[in-house]
Design a protein around this motif. Structure first.
Motif, PDB file in Angstrom:
ATOM      1  N   SER A  56       0.878  -1.182   0.000  1.00 23.51           N
ATOM      2  CA  SER A  56       0.000   0.000   0.000  1.00 23.51           C
ATOM      3  C   SER A  56       0.905   1.218   0.000  1.00 23.51           C
ATOM      4  O   SER A  56       1.677   1.409   0.937  1.00 23.51           O
ATOM      5  CB  SER A  56      -0.884  -0.002   1.243  1.00 23.51           C
ATOM      6  N   LEU A  57       0.823   2.007  -1.061  1.00 21.42           N
ATOM      7  CA  LEU A  57       1.776   3.115  -1.198  1.00 21.42           C
ATOM      8  C   LEU A  57       1.171   4.422  -0.703  1.00 21.42           C
ATOM      9  O   LEU A  57      -0.033   4.630  -0.766  1.00 21.42           O
ATOM     10  CB  LEU A  57       2.236   3.212  -2.657  1.00 21.42           C
ATOM     11  N   GLY A  58       2.035   5.280  -0.189  1.00 20.17           N
ATOM     12  CA  GLY A  58       1.567   6.580   0.303  1.00 20.17           C
ATOM     13  C   GLY A  58       2.032   6.800   1.738  1.00 20.17           C
ATOM     14  O   GLY A  58       2.828   6.023   2.276  1.00 20.17           O
ATOM     15  N   ASP A  59       1.500   7.874   2.335  1.00 23.89           N
ATOM     16  CA  ASP A  59       1.847   8.166   3.725  1.00 23.89           C
ATOM     17  C   ASP A  59       0.798   7.560   4.651  1.00 23.89           C
ATOM     18  O   ASP A  59      -0.396   7.668   4.381  1.00 23.89           O
ATOM     19  CB  ASP A  59       1.876   9.693   3.946  1.00 23.89           C
ATOM     20  N   PHE A  60       1.255   6.946   5.705  1.00 23.29           N
ATOM     21  CA  PHE A  60       0.338   6.335   6.656  1.00 23.29           C
ATOM     22  C   PHE A  60       0.643   6.891   8.036  1.00 23.29           C
ATOM     23  O   PHE A  60       1.366   6.256   8.815  1.00 23.29           O
ATOM     24  CB  PHE A  60       0.490   4.816   6.638  1.00 23.29           C
ATOM     25  N   PRO A  61       0.109   8.111   8.318  1.00 19.52           N
ATOM     26  CA  PRO A  61       0.425   8.712   9.624  1.00 19.52           C
ATOM     27  C   PRO A  61      -0.009   7.791  10.767  1.00 19.52           C
ATOM     28  O   PRO A  61       0.662   7.728  11.807  1.00 19.52           O
ATOM     29  CB  PRO A  61      -0.373  10.019   9.616  1.00 19.52           C
ATOM     30  N   LYS A  62      -1.067   7.042  10.549  1.00 22.02           N
ATOM     31  CA  LYS A  62      -1.556   6.141  11.590  1.00 22.02           C
ATOM     32  C   LYS A  62      -0.445   5.175  12.010  1.00 22.02           C
ATOM     33  O   LYS A  62      -0.298   4.811  13.181  1.00 22.02           O
ATOM     34  CB  LYS A  62      -2.756   5.364  11.018  1.00 22.02           C
ATOM     35  N   PHE A  63       0.317   4.679  11.023  1.00 23.73           N
ATOM     36  CA  PHE A  63       1.417   3.760  11.327  1.00 23.73           C
ATOM     37  C   PHE A  63       2.752   4.483  11.436  1.00 23.73           C
ATOM     38  O   PHE A  63       3.759   3.851  11.717  1.00 23.73           O
ATOM     39  CB  PHE A  63       1.533   2.697  10.210  1.00 23.73           C
ATOM     40  N   ASN A  64       2.725   5.786  11.142  1.00 23.01           N
ATOM     41  CA  ASN A  64       3.967   6.561  11.118  1.00 23.01           C
ATOM     42  C   ASN A  64       4.946   6.016  10.065  1.00 23.01           C
ATOM     43  O   ASN A  64       6.128   5.822  10.326  1.00 23.01           O
ATOM     44  CB  ASN A  64       4.599   6.590  12.511  1.00 23.01           C
ATOM     45  N   VAL A  65       4.436   5.696   8.908  1.00 22.90           N
ATOM     46  CA  VAL A  65       5.248   5.125   7.825  1.00 22.90           C
ATOM     47  C   VAL A  65       4.951   5.848   6.526  1.00 22.90           C
ATOM     48  O   VAL A  65       3.789   6.154   6.234  1.00 22.90           O
ATOM     49  CB  VAL A  65       4.912   3.629   7.620  1.00 22.90           C
ATOM     50  N   LYS A  66       6.008   6.082   5.749  1.00 25.44           N
ATOM     51  CA  LYS A  66       5.847   6.513   4.354  1.00 25.44           C
ATOM     52  C   LYS A  66       6.209   5.312   3.501  1.00 25.44           C
ATOM     53  O   LYS A  66       7.356   4.849   3.510  1.00 25.44           O
ATOM     54  CB  LYS A  66       6.779   7.682   4.026  1.00 25.44           C
ATOM     55  N   SER A  67       5.242   4.824   2.755  1.00 24.78           N
ATOM     56  CA  SER A  67       5.432   3.589   1.987  1.00 24.78           C
ATOM     57  C   SER A  67       5.505   3.957   0.519  1.00 24.78           C
ATOM     58  O   SER A  67       4.518   4.402  -0.070  1.00 24.78           O
ATOM     59  CB  SER A  67       4.228   2.664   2.262  1.00 24.78           C
ATOM     60  N   HIS A  68       6.694   3.798  -0.077  1.00 25.93           N
ATOM     61  CA  HIS A  68       6.899   4.277  -1.443  1.00 25.93           C
ATOM     62  C   HIS A  68       7.211   3.140  -2.398  1.00 25.93           C
ATOM     63  O   HIS A  68       7.679   2.075  -1.992  1.00 25.93           O
ATOM     64  CB  HIS A  68       8.029   5.304  -1.486  1.00 25.93           C
TER      65      HIS A  68
END
Lengths: 679, 679
Positions: B59-71
């Protein structure tokens, strides 16, 4: 008599041979007293006076050793059940049914061996262990509750309840044939049935009412012959033994020609599987008929055989055993329904195949090892099972090694000019007079020697038809000892001057053992065949000796071949390494005995499985030294290895050197030269 | 990105939907990271890029909920294996093989439902539990060591070693067909095979190379029809469903006539067993062909049926079920080889029969209970499975009771003058105008009502051939509501004055539903047959209500009959005790669903076995009150029991008293009197 704490009179009871003793209230059944003390008494019917397995014998008189006076009036009179049993089935005088007889005073009660659950089958040879009877399947008579509409439950579930309460058995599963026959059996037996239950709680069969007989088949599938021993699972007794030629012989005399048949005829393994399975059924039927046993009373099979027979009996294509790396489908034991290998005995019967050791060392070798127990001894024992291949095990309690050696069938009398199987009319013993070079011999089926008075008449009914494996060994050893044949295996043509029994044959010479029809002779080619066979056998054994790093201290010759052979002659020819001749034993069909042990004692199965896992397998094909050993072992008894133990008993001819005129390269040359001389 | 303790760069990985997270060195395979975190990802090939079961979706994008940027550049490019898989087998965009894709930075990775080992099969009805996929048998791809002469071992033993090291599976035994095919499979597959292993370590089949498909058959053996559902054991999907008439019908339409056939024709059970087993093979073949599945891919069967079908399918003579005390051969589950019931699918396939509850309450009732789960609810649920016998279960999480009731086949349209099975052309819905007494109806296979424009044309291709079970229920309920029939089940001859559809027939009256060829009418005898059937059904249910001491709060109508019936009309006729109509559900073939649950989830088997053991079995034949309930329940909806819930929805005719001119003893008298009046 003492009084018990509740005021009831008690009696002192001593059971022999266990010596277990205790006080019991007057009126106690002997069986209950025995059970209370943990005395081992058998029962199939559960103390209902039907099976007669719980017989005991009160020993009457004074027993100061036990401090007991055991009198006839200390045990109850025969009751109705006991009288009926004695009348119907018979019982030795002095015997009582412990489930019926009641204690009325102090008693010494003997429990005969045949009344014990864990009976022992005593084997004839003192050095091998007895067999404790503890089969995988037992019979249990039970009374089952009738169904009740107010508390509906299945018939099987009420049988389970009965087996639990009456025998403390937890049934884990029931075979389909049980489900299919249970309802009728319960009703025909008026809610009394006999159940056959395996050690793990599998219910495999039910009979209406009482059934006292349980049998098993120990099966030895040899390349040449198949034999079955129908065995009483409760007494260990072999009630009948029958054998037949292995019908696969029509696909090839020896193992490798059968494998070749499969390689060249895809699907041929199915024909061979069918042939062996049909013969198994035939033999099972014959054994049962001979002993008056119903096929449904046969509850278990144990099978042994070499790897190719093992695979073919299971319907596994044996081609992988025909070429390197000789991979077995499995080297574990195989347990399945007898039905899966198309053997029609009891539908719940199982078949257990002992594990194969390696690609050429079969379940038969595992069985021989189980029967002979080298793993329990200090002495380094060499176990040799000679069939078409020799399967060889060497070692002691610390370490066991095994290999097989491609002896070919010559040692069994095959591929020998006058050779035949060990059967009536076959020469099995030969002596040669070292002076006159005249032979005398004995044939199977006649007790006289050929130079005894009346031999012609006595042997007429069997005839003299050929020479079997042990005869071949003896005649060659005697030829060697008489100087007719050199240590390198050359029949010495110069001896023709001494006796007209040495005759030229092509470019070599032969020795005539018997004149007439048929003439029986030993040819140079015969000697070569035996040299190849015995060289292979010796080389295999020597390879294991090398690996173990310890000399052979004891030799066990197993198999049909081993059972007829005279150890001395085997040693003269050098079939096995030197060893004290008193320590060489012929044990006959040890593979069959091993099968019977696994049939009668379930722990023996775990034992042989562990044993086979632990045996170190040596593959002769990858051992460079095998070829060296083989070449040296072609000579009699051996080119270089000394035979000190043999020489204590037999004077071996002095080894000639090449300068003595011996032709060290053998065969053709010698013959040619001699023929030239003659011509 | 953080650095690990060994200085290597690490990335944060979050798996959804589980939310499991952890840091892994750059270069870690996604599958390894998932395994490390205990994220549930499927695999048959063991991470070799063959099976495609381990697909994930970054899953790409920013995930503030998980504190992850997935690129997109945080995951490796497609490698060769992955590309080959995508090309050959296809893969949705965005999907990756987790065994090939490598972590190159922080990622949020979604594990789709179809990639989980413990997938759930979501059932349509919200109130029932989903099925967790956990079959008894699974496929495992392994790479096996080649044999080595220096370390000889059996092929099977090396397969065991591979399964242990690559899948942590301990093989406990191997079926004979495995031994027979293993060597060829290993060599054909170049030492790579796929093994089918049961949960208990039994190795049941091997394929050379990779095999990704495993199927099972859920089998419902009804008295009238047999159906099989070929089900993917890995996804839970039903890939084909086929059915056939039960061929035993030629031995008797209903169950008891089949049992009678056996009683009168000893051995007749074998004919019936053969008939049902042959049909099973036929259906298995048909289902496999329809779905393009090879028969060897069918590894498991689960079978349900009433006790007589259960016994006959197993080859057990059902006679004991034909008379008191109705003893089952077994009330436990039965597991055996499919081969033992002559079903030819994979030779290692097993067949599992759900347990029967009691002599007249079968494995089908057990399956319905498993599927419907009254044992998980607070509400008192009445589960009714109407076949030739009604099997009835009542209770909730605290207590369950069961009985069967001899309804006979009338509710299924049999033994009804114009009755027929539910098939094209059968009248299934009926409405009667209370004023004119004119009927209108619908037939199966046509969407129009009989008074709709174009009905003649639309129904021409199916015709109007008879009336099925649900049609019978509706027409009788409508006749009762319209006053054509009294609460005691008398067709009122006086109504003939109002409508010429009420006609005399012998000494009673009939109601003509359809004129023409064939004429379809409801006779007084038809009403009597339904009264007997529904009286028995109600009485059984009421007996359980008595025992439980609590009223019915919910009704589940199972079976083909239940799936067509309108709960309101069932209630108007009083088939079951009164209950909120919103709480009456028709669930169709719940027995088949139960079989499918036991096929897909092995724990469900233990569950249903415990359930059946715990259910209290009530035998109606020994309950005196059953007869009383039966008599009262002959009236519509009931002679005395109130139907308050029903009356909220439907205005029931006022009950006439005897003084009103009704003939309370029914049948003959009424007819005779009326005829006299007419004559």
């Amino acid at each position: 008599m003492p009084e018990s704490s509740n005021g009831k009179e008690e009696a002192l009871i001593v059971f022999t041979p266990s010596g277990k003793r205790g006080s019991f209230p007057i009126g106690t059944k002997v069986l209950d007293a025995a059970r209370h003390l943990g005395v081992d008494i058998d029962s199939v019917c559960g103390g209902r006076g039907i099976c007669g397995r719980c017989q005991v014998q009160p020993s009457l008189g004074d027993f100061p050793k036990f401090n007991v006076k055991s009198h006839a009036d200390h045990i109850s009179e025969f009751g109705a059940k006991e009288l009926r049993y004695k009348e119907k089935r018979g019982m030795k005088d002095g015997r009582r049914l412990s489930c019926s007889a009641v204690i009325e005073g102090d008693l010494v009660i003997d429990v005969p061996a045949d009344s014990q659950v864990h009976k022992q089958v005593v084997r004839k040879r003192a050095e091998v262990r007895n067999i404790e009877i503890d089969p995988v399947v037992r019979l249990h008579y039970v009374e089952v509750e009738e169904p009740d509409m107010h508390h509906p439950s299945g018939d099987l579930e009420r049988v389970k309840t009965a087996l639990k309460s009456q025998w403390d058995i937890d049934v884990t599963r029931a075979d389909l044939p049980v489900l299919q026959t249970l309802q009728k059996a319960l009703r025909d037996g008026e809610w009394k049935i006999t159940a056959a239950v395996r050690y793990d709680g599998e219910l495999i069969y039910v009979w209406p009412g009482f059934q006292g007989n349980a049998y098993g088949l120990a099966v030895d599938i040899g390349s040449t012959t198949m034999s079955v021993h129908l065995t009483d699972l409760q007494t260990g007794e072999v009630v009948s033994s029958v054998g037949a030629m292995n019908p696969q012989i029509r696909f090839g005399e020896d193992l490798m020609s059968r494998v070749s048949y499969v390689m060249m005829n895809p699907g041929g393994e199915q024909e061979m599987t069918a042939a062996v399975q049909e013969t198994l059924n035939f033999l099972a039927g014959q054994a049962a008929t001979e002993a008056g046993v119903d096929l449904t009373e046969i509850l278990e099979l144990v099978l042994v055989g070499n790897p190719i027979m093992h695979h073919l009996a299971l319907g596994i294509n044996p081609v992988e055993l025909g070429w390197a790396p000789f991979a077995l489908a499995t080297n574990s034991a195989v347990e399945l329904w007898a039905d899966e290998i198309n053997v029609r005995v009891n539908p719940g019967a199982r078949a257990y195949f002992l594990p194969c050791v390696a690609g050429h060392v079969g379940a038969d070798a595992a069985a021989v090892t189980l029967a002979e127990g080298p793993q329990y001894r200090e002495e380094i024992t060499l176990v040799v099972d000679v069939g078409t291949n020799a399967e060889i095990v060497l070692g002691n309690k610390d370490r066991l090694l095994a290999c097989s050696s491609p002896t070919g069938p010559a040692l069994e009398g095959a591929q020998i000019s006058s050779g035949q199987r060990a059967a009536n009319g076959a020469i099995e013993r030969v002596r040669i007079d070292p002076e006159t070079l005249e032979p005398r011999f004995k044939v199977i089926g006649c007790d006289l020697w050929s130079d005894d008075d009346g031999f012609e008449l006595a042997s007429a009914k069997v005839g003299v038809t050929g020479i079997c494996g042990s005869g071949i060994i003896e005649v060659m050893a005697e030829m060697f000892l008489a100087g007719i044949m050199s240590a390198d295996g050359i029949i010495d043509g110069s001896m023709a001057e001494k006796s007209d029994r040495i005759v030229p044959e092509g470019r070599t010479f032969s020795y005539i053992v018997r004149r007439g029809e048929p003439e029986i002779r030993v040819t140079q080619a015969d000697v070569r065949a035996i040299q190849l066979a015995k060289g292979a056998l010796y080389a295999g054994a020597q390879l294991l000796v090398d690996k173990l790093g310890k000399p052979v201290e004891r030799v066990v010759l197993a198999g049909a071949f081993g059972s007829h052979i005279d150890p001395k002659y085997a040693m003269v020819l050098g079939l096995v390494p030197d060893c004290d001749l008193d320590k060489v034993v012929s044990v006959g069909n040890a593979a069959g005995t091993g099968a019977r042990i696994a049939l009668l004692n379930r722990k023996a199965r775990g034992e042989v499985e562990r044993l086979v896992a632990d045996i170190e397998k040596i593959e002769t094909a990858v051992e460079a030294k095998f070829q060296d050993h083989f070449v040296g072992a072609m000579a009699f008894p051996h080119k270089t290895a000394p035979y000190p133990n043999l020489q204590k008993v037999v004077a071996l001819p002095a080894r000639k050197t090449a300068q003595d005129g011996d032709d060290s390269d053998g065969t053709a040359g010698g013959g040619r030269r001699r023929r030239r001389r003659r011509g």
